[in-house]
Structure formats: C-alpha cells, structure tokens
Design a protein around this motif. Structure first.
Motif, PDB file in Angstrom:
ATOM      1  N   TRP A   1       0.846  -1.210   0.142  1.00  0.00           N
ATOM      2  CA  TRP A   1       0.015  -0.069   0.164  1.00  0.00           C
ATOM      3  C   TRP A   1       0.745   1.449  -0.168  1.00  0.00           C
ATOM      4  O   TRP A   1       0.511   2.437  -0.521  1.00  0.00           O
ATOM      5  CB  TRP A   1      -0.762  -0.112   1.243  1.00  0.00           C
TER       6      TRP A   1
ATOM      7  N   ASP B   1       3.796   1.731  -1.748  1.00  0.00           N
ATOM      8  CA  ASP B   1       4.023   1.997  -3.084  1.00  0.00           C
ATOM      9  C   ASP B   1       2.964   2.488  -3.701  1.00  0.00           C
ATOM     10  O   ASP B   1       3.058   3.031  -4.739  1.00  0.00           O
ATOM     11  CB  ASP B   1       4.754   0.944  -3.630  1.00  0.00           C
ATOM     12  N   ARG B   2       1.690   1.878  -3.636  1.00  0.00           N
ATOM     13  CA  ARG B   2       0.643   2.355  -4.532  1.00  0.00           C
ATOM     14  C   ARG B   2      -0.147   3.516  -4.129  1.00  0.00           C
ATOM     15  O   ARG B   2      -0.492   4.034  -5.135  1.00  0.00           O
ATOM     16  CB  ARG B   2      -0.422   0.910  -4.149  1.00  0.00           C
ATOM     17  N   TYR B   3      -0.336   3.926  -2.970  1.00  0.00           N
ATOM     18  CA  TYR B   3      -0.828   5.091  -2.570  1.00  0.00           C
ATOM     19  C   TYR B   3      -0.169   6.194  -1.868  1.00  0.00           C
ATOM     20  O   TYR B   3      -0.853   7.448  -1.752  1.00  0.00           O
ATOM     21  CB  TYR B   3      -2.114   4.621  -1.560  1.00  0.00           C
ATOM     22  N   ALA B   4       0.953   5.966  -1.057  1.00  0.00           N
ATOM     23  CA  ALA B   4       1.297   7.001  -0.181  1.00  0.00           C
ATOM     24  C   ALA B   4       1.902   8.028  -1.377  1.00  0.00           C
ATOM     25  O   ALA B   4       2.674   7.725  -2.394  1.00  0.00           O
ATOM     26  CB  ALA B   4       2.562   6.143   0.512  1.00  0.00           C
TER      27      ALA B   4
ATOM     28  N   ARG C   1       7.064   8.101   1.430  1.00  0.00           N
ATOM     29  CA  ARG C   1       7.333   6.572   1.124  1.00  0.00           C
ATOM     30  C   ARG C   1       8.544   6.130   1.759  1.00  0.00           C
ATOM     31  O   ARG C   1       8.675   5.215   2.625  1.00  0.00           O
ATOM     32  CB  ARG C   1       7.571   6.193  -0.378  1.00  0.00           C
TER      33      ARG C   1
ATOM     34  N   ASP D   1       5.258  -0.542   5.192  1.00  0.00           N
ATOM     35  CA  ASP D   1       4.956  -1.442   4.304  1.00  0.00           C
ATOM     36  C   ASP D   1       5.009  -2.821   4.632  1.00  0.00           C
ATOM     37  O   ASP D   1       4.633  -3.721   3.847  1.00  0.00           O
ATOM     38  CB  ASP D   1       5.849  -1.088   3.195  1.00  0.00           C
TER      39      ASP D   1
END
Length: 318
Positions: A20, A22-25, A30, A39
């Motif tokens: 999540w 890497d996908r959303y932050a 990050r 993560d």
C-alpha cells in the motif's frame, strides 16, 4: 564484502513492491513510511497480539467475578492498536538509526531508507521524535498504574538494537520488549499484575524468541560476515530442536496462565490450534530456504489471532 555508495534515489526493496505504501502514499512520504516498516505491517501485528491476549484474559478473570468491562476493553483494544503502530514504527526507526552502517553491508537491509540515502540521519531523528510524540499521546490516555507499567519497557526498547553486538541471543531482548503488551491488558482493566499476567508474558517471550530465530535465518550468512550475533547463528543446524523447547515451553506457560485465570474450553481450544500451528512451523522448517523462513515467521500472526479468538470467545461466553 564491498558495497556501492548509497544513492539518494535508491529503489524500494524488491519485496516491498506492490504494497500500500508504494501504491497510495505520496512519493515524499514513502521513505519515512518504509523506515517505520509501514509497508510490512506484520511487526505491528506481532507487537499488538500479546496486548489483545492480555485484555481477553483479564476480561475472562473479570467475568468469573461477575464484573466484565467489555466496553472498556474494546476502547483499550483500539488504543493499543494505535500505540502498537506508533511504537513499532518508532522502534524500527531507532533500530535503523543505530544499525545504519551494518544495514549497508547486509544484502536484505542495504536498500533500507538510511543506508540507501533515501532519508538523512536528521530526517530520521525528527521522524523518530514525531512517532514518539504519537506514542506519548496514547500513553497519557492510560490509567496511572498502566502508564508506569508502559514506561518500564522503554529501557528495553532503547537497548534492543544494540544487543546483537553483545549477546548471542538478542532475540531474547526482543521477546522481553515485544511481549510487554501481555502485561498491559491487565494493567488497564484491573490496574494490577496478577500471576496470570506474568505467565502470559513469559510464554509470549519464548514465542517471540522462537519466531524471530526463524526470521533471523534469512540473514545468517550476512550476520556472520558483518560480525553481529544472532540465535540463528548460535542454534544453526540445531534450530529445530531449540524451537521444540522454546515453543513447547511457551505453550506450557500460556496454558498455566489460562489455568490460573479460570479459562474455559474455548480458550483451551484456541491454545490447542495455536500449538498445532507452531508444530507445523517446526516440521516445515528449512533454515536454508529464506523464502520459507519468511513465510513461517509471518504465519505467527495467524497463530496468535487464533489464540486470541479462543480467549475472546471464552470471555464473552463465560
């Protein structure tokens, strides 16, 4: 062993891809979220589960006396979850600050934010302070007795990252630290630490030493090269025998806690399934298979939640 100079734009660890963070932050956050291991939430789960065990067992003792505080327990459970995330993140940040030079020489950890240059030392220290502030807010919500119990763990939190330089089983100090929540449920619900609390704590400590030894086998060769100590290096090919002892003693101690707390069949059933899961880990273990060691380590979350489900059912149906 030689390593390339760290790059400020080093990529995320390969096994972090797709989570999540890497996908959303936001990109700027990050590296800090990775520093806190956001993560990889398995650590927060394993820190939180003993807290919830102790809440459920304390509830069972209250139920036996006709005074279960289910509403209060639910509120404490939520607060413990927040505290576990904050303090696990702070602990990982502190660990990485102290280990930044070692991490740069270990294959699995060289891509962490500090050794790879994604986060500066100053930035890590500021981030550590912010997480500590979040933990302080949670701490101040606790009853006075529980505050003192919680504060008593800070010395362990501070010294744990240094133990791999000093003793051959630094996992023992991790167990003493990660299991502190096994005391906290009693501290907030009954504002005392009866014998079942200490038995549950001792059982949890041995459980942690066992599963973190499995985890440490991923780094066994690098640890030997760098010169740090680990139960994986100490136990080596005898790890399975040690796990039989550690996990077996953990189950016995937790069982004694259940017996002294007056636990019923649901709790014992949960402990039984927990025991089977630990036995499966021992049977499947291959210390030379890093991927398998990681899977077996992670399976302890489910084992802990199964025991929790039994304890909760027992308290609710008492």
């Amino acid at each position: 062993m030689t390593t390339a100079a760290p790059s400020p734009v080093a990529p995320a660890p390969a096994d972090s891809a797709g989570n999540w963070v890497d996908r959303y932050a936001p990109a700027a956050l990050r590296p800090f979220l990775r520093l806190a291991r956001a993560d990889r939430p398995i650590g927060s789960w394993l820190l939180l589960i003993p807290c919830w065990w102790s809440l459920a067992l304390a509830l069972r003792m209250q139920a036996a006396n006709g005074t279960p505080a289910f509403g209060h327990a639910a509120a404490w459970a939520a607060l413990f979850a927040i505290g576990a995330v904050a303090m696990r993140g702070a602990g990982c940040t502190w660990n990485d600050i102290l280990d930044r030079d070692i991490d740069g020489r270990v294959e699995r950890t060289r891509s962490r934010p500090l050794p790879s240059g994604q986060v500066t030392l100053t930035g890590a220290l500021v981030f550590l302070a912010l997480q500590g502030l979040a933990g302080l807010v949670v701490l101040l919500c606790l009853p006075g007795f529980a505050i003192w119990v919680a504060l008593s763990s800070l010395g362990l939190v501070a010294i744990y990252p240094l133990m791999k330089r000093v003793i051959w089983i630094p996992q023992l100090v991790l167990g003493l630290t990660f299991s502190w929540g096994a005391l906290m449920g009693f501290a907030v619900l009954v504002e005392a630490l009866p014998a079942p609390a200490f038995l549950l704590y001792a059982g949890s400590v041995l459980w942690v030493v066992g599963y973190d030894t499995i985890y440490a086998h991923q780094d066994r060769e690098d640890d030997a090269i760098v010169g740090v100590k680990s139960s994986a290096l100490l136990f080596a090919g005898d790890t399975r025998k040690w796990l039989v002892g550690l996990y077996g003693a953990a189950v016995v101690l937790i069982g004694l806690a259940l017996g002294m707390a007056g636990a019923g069949p649901w709790a014992w059933g949960g402990l039984g399934i927990f025991t089977v899961q630990l036995a499966i880990q021992i049977g499947r273990l291959d210390i030379d298979d890093r991927a398998l060691c990681l899977r077996l380590f992670r399976s302890n979350r489910d084992a802990g939640l199964v025991l929790l489900a039994g304890l909760l059912a027992d308290a609710l149906l008492a």
